[in-house]
Design an enzyme around this catalytic site. Structure first.
Site, PDB file in Angstrom:
ATOM      1  N   ASP A  34       0.809  -1.217   0.000  1.00 45.50           N
ATOM      2  CA  ASP A  34       0.000   0.000   0.000  1.00 45.50           C
ATOM      3  C   ASP A  34       0.838   1.260   0.000  1.00 45.50           C
ATOM      4  O   ASP A  34       2.038   1.214   0.234  1.00 45.50           O
ATOM      5  CB  ASP A  34      -0.801   0.055   1.317  1.00 45.50           C
ATOM      6  CG  ASP A  34      -2.072  -0.745   1.231  1.00 45.50           C
ATOM      7  OD1 ASP A  34      -2.488  -1.077   0.118  1.00 45.50           O
ATOM      8  OD2 ASP A  34      -2.638  -1.029   2.304  1.00 45.50           O
ATOM      9  N   LYS A  56      -3.120   3.927  -4.114  1.00 44.74           N
ATOM     10  CA  LYS A  56      -3.637   4.897  -5.090  1.00 44.74           C
ATOM     11  C   LYS A  56      -2.487   5.733  -5.646  1.00 44.74           C
ATOM     12  O   LYS A  56      -1.561   6.081  -4.942  1.00 44.74           O
ATOM     13  CB  LYS A  56      -4.645   5.817  -4.412  1.00 44.74           C
ATOM     14  CG  LYS A  56      -5.934   5.102  -4.054  1.00 44.74           C
ATOM     15  CD  LYS A  56      -7.059   6.093  -3.872  1.00 44.74           C
ATOM     16  CE  LYS A  56      -8.412   5.450  -3.751  1.00 44.74           C
ATOM     17  NZ  LYS A  56      -8.507   4.287  -2.908  1.00 44.74           N
ATOM     18  N   MET A 171      -8.786   8.570   8.944  1.00 40.95           N
ATOM     19  CA  MET A 171      -9.421   9.050   7.706  1.00 40.95           C
ATOM     20  C   MET A 171     -10.370  10.218   7.958  1.00 40.95           C
ATOM     21  O   MET A 171     -11.414  10.329   7.298  1.00 40.95           O
ATOM     22  CB  MET A 171     -10.190   7.896   7.028  1.00 40.95           C
ATOM     23  CG  MET A 171      -9.275   6.821   6.508  1.00 40.95           C
ATOM     24  SD  MET A 171     -10.174   5.397   5.890  1.00 40.95           S
ATOM     25  CE  MET A 171     -10.521   4.522   7.393  1.00 40.95           C
TER      26      MET A 171
HETATM   27  N1  SAH Z   1      -4.529  -0.057   8.657  1.00 40.96           N
HETATM   28  C1  SAH Z   1      -4.048   1.267   8.954  1.00 40.96           C
HETATM   29  C2  SAH Z   1      -5.107   2.324   8.692  1.00 40.96           C
HETATM   30  C3  SAH Z   1      -5.517   2.419   7.233  1.00 40.96           C
HETATM   31  S1  SAH Z   1      -6.708   3.661   6.940  1.00 40.96           S
HETATM   32  C4  SAH Z   1      -3.549   1.319  10.403  1.00 40.96           C
HETATM   33  O1  SAH Z   1      -3.794   0.377  11.176  1.00 40.96           O
HETATM   34  O2  SAH Z   1      -2.885   2.293  10.774  1.00 40.96           O
HETATM   35  C5  SAH Z   1      -5.687   5.053   6.538  1.00 40.96           C
HETATM   36  C6  SAH Z   1      -5.706   6.063   7.660  1.00 40.96           C
HETATM   37  O3  SAH Z   1      -4.809   5.651   8.694  1.00 40.96           O
HETATM   38  C7  SAH Z   1      -5.240   7.441   7.282  1.00 40.96           C
HETATM   39  O4  SAH Z   1      -6.288   8.197   6.695  1.00 40.96           O
HETATM   40  C8  SAH Z   1      -4.845   7.997   8.626  1.00 40.96           C
HETATM   41  O5  SAH Z   1      -5.971   8.353   9.391  1.00 40.96           O
HETATM   42  C9  SAH Z   1      -4.228   6.783   9.288  1.00 40.96           C
HETATM   43  N2  SAH Z   1      -2.768   6.710   9.093  1.00 40.96           N
HETATM   44  C10 SAH Z   1      -2.091   5.666   8.615  1.00 40.96           C
HETATM   45  N3  SAH Z   1      -0.745   5.903   8.635  1.00 40.96           N
HETATM   46  C11 SAH Z   1      -0.616   7.139   9.150  1.00 40.96           C
HETATM   47  C12 SAH Z   1       0.520   7.960   9.460  1.00 40.96           C
HETATM   48  N4  SAH Z   1       1.760   7.562   9.203  1.00 40.96           N
HETATM   49  N5  SAH Z   1       0.287   9.187  10.011  1.00 40.96           N
HETATM   50  C13 SAH Z   1      -0.948   9.605  10.273  1.00 40.96           C
HETATM   51  N6  SAH Z   1      -2.047   8.865   9.997  1.00 40.96           N
HETATM   52  C14 SAH Z   1      -1.890   7.657   9.464  1.00 40.96           C
END
Ligand code: SAH
Length: 243
Positions: A34, A56, A171
């Site tokens: 991803d 994306k 998100m």
């Molecule tokens: N599976 C992932 C979440 C995926 S959804 C997890 O467990 O972290 C994607 C969302 O995750 C983003 O919109 C944001 O809200 C958050 N996110 C993921 N990585 C991030 C990062 N490095 N910094 C801030 N937000 C993050």
């Protein structure tokens, strides 16, 4: 026929992956990854491993979930070890569970390898705990996204407002202001502390604190934390800065 490992890559710091996850990356014949997966982890793959980006593109275009499912299936037919690498934890607002359901329905074996989720790791970097004795004893991990079919938010923030002590929003960048309004309509005071961590563990990282009433534009990707633990985290951080 091979096996698919649905692995959490952690929140962006290449060291915040499990030992099991890293070993699987090193063993993998094929890796699907991803957008928020740290690139340093991919450099640990075997030179002959097939690496496929399924996030994306900058214009918002990328393979659909059913295309990803199909790719995983095809790769599992041709390779022994296939790794599907998700940012954070594969089961926290990833599509890891659906991928495994699909693979199982087509007779392919799969396994989950949890990861450190960004909603906990990003605040922890700034000493903000999800729960803390005496301050917060419950936490909700929620999505700020709207349900595309209904045009409404998937989470009822008015109801959630007073149901848990800490709310961690994933998100939520593009709708942060509206979410804050809904939480205040649901009974949270405008001075409720809020922490925002944008692009945690990446070069563009930004951290700041505000209040529900003061929350403005937030840059994606971001973790937004609402609740009193934010204040406790700030106090600890200040104490540590003085050392
Ligand atoms: N599976 C992932 C979440 C995926 S959804 C997890 O467990 O972290 C994607 C969302 O995750 C983003 O919109 C944001 O809200 C958050 N996110 C993921 N990585 C991030 C990062 N490095 N910094 C801030 N937000 C993050």
């Amino acid at each position: 026929m091979g096996k698919v490992f649905i692995v959490g890559a952690g929140p962006g710091d290449p060291e915040l992956i499990t030992v099991k996850g890293l070993r699987l990356i090193e063993r993998a014949d094929a890796i699907l990854y991803d957008r928020l997966v740290p690139k340093a982890l991919l450099s640990r793959a075997k030179p002959q491993a097939v690496l496929i980006y399924v996030g994306k593109k900058p214009g918002g275009e990328g393979p659909s979930q059913s295309e990803i499912n199909e790719m995983l299936y095809d790769l599992a037919l041709r390779h022994d070890v296939v790794v599907r690498l998700h940012g954070g934890d594969p089961l926290v607002f990833g599509r890891g569970f659906e991928e495994c359901e699909y693979l199982a329905s087509r007779g392919i074996s799969c396994e989950f390898v949890p990861g450190v989720t960004s909603g906990l790791a990003a605040p922890a970097k700034y000493y903000i705990p999800p729960v803390a004795r005496g301050t917060a004893s419950s936490v909700a991990l929620v999505t700020g996204r709207e349900d595309p079919s209904k045009g409404k938010r998937q989470v009822d923030f008015k109801k959630l407002a007073t149901a848990v002590d800490t709310i961690v929003i994933y998100m939520g960048a593009s709708s942060a202001r509206e979410i804050a309004m809904e939480l205040m309509e649901g009974g949270l005071p405008p001075d409720t502390p809020v922490a925002v961590v944008e692009s945690a563990f990446f070069d563009e990282e930004r951290f700041y604190t505000t209040t529900l009433g003061g929350l403005g534009a937030v840059r994606n990707p971001a973790v937004i934390v609402v609740g009193k633990t934010v204040e406790r985290g700030l106090r600890l951080r200040e104490a540590l800065c003085r050392l």
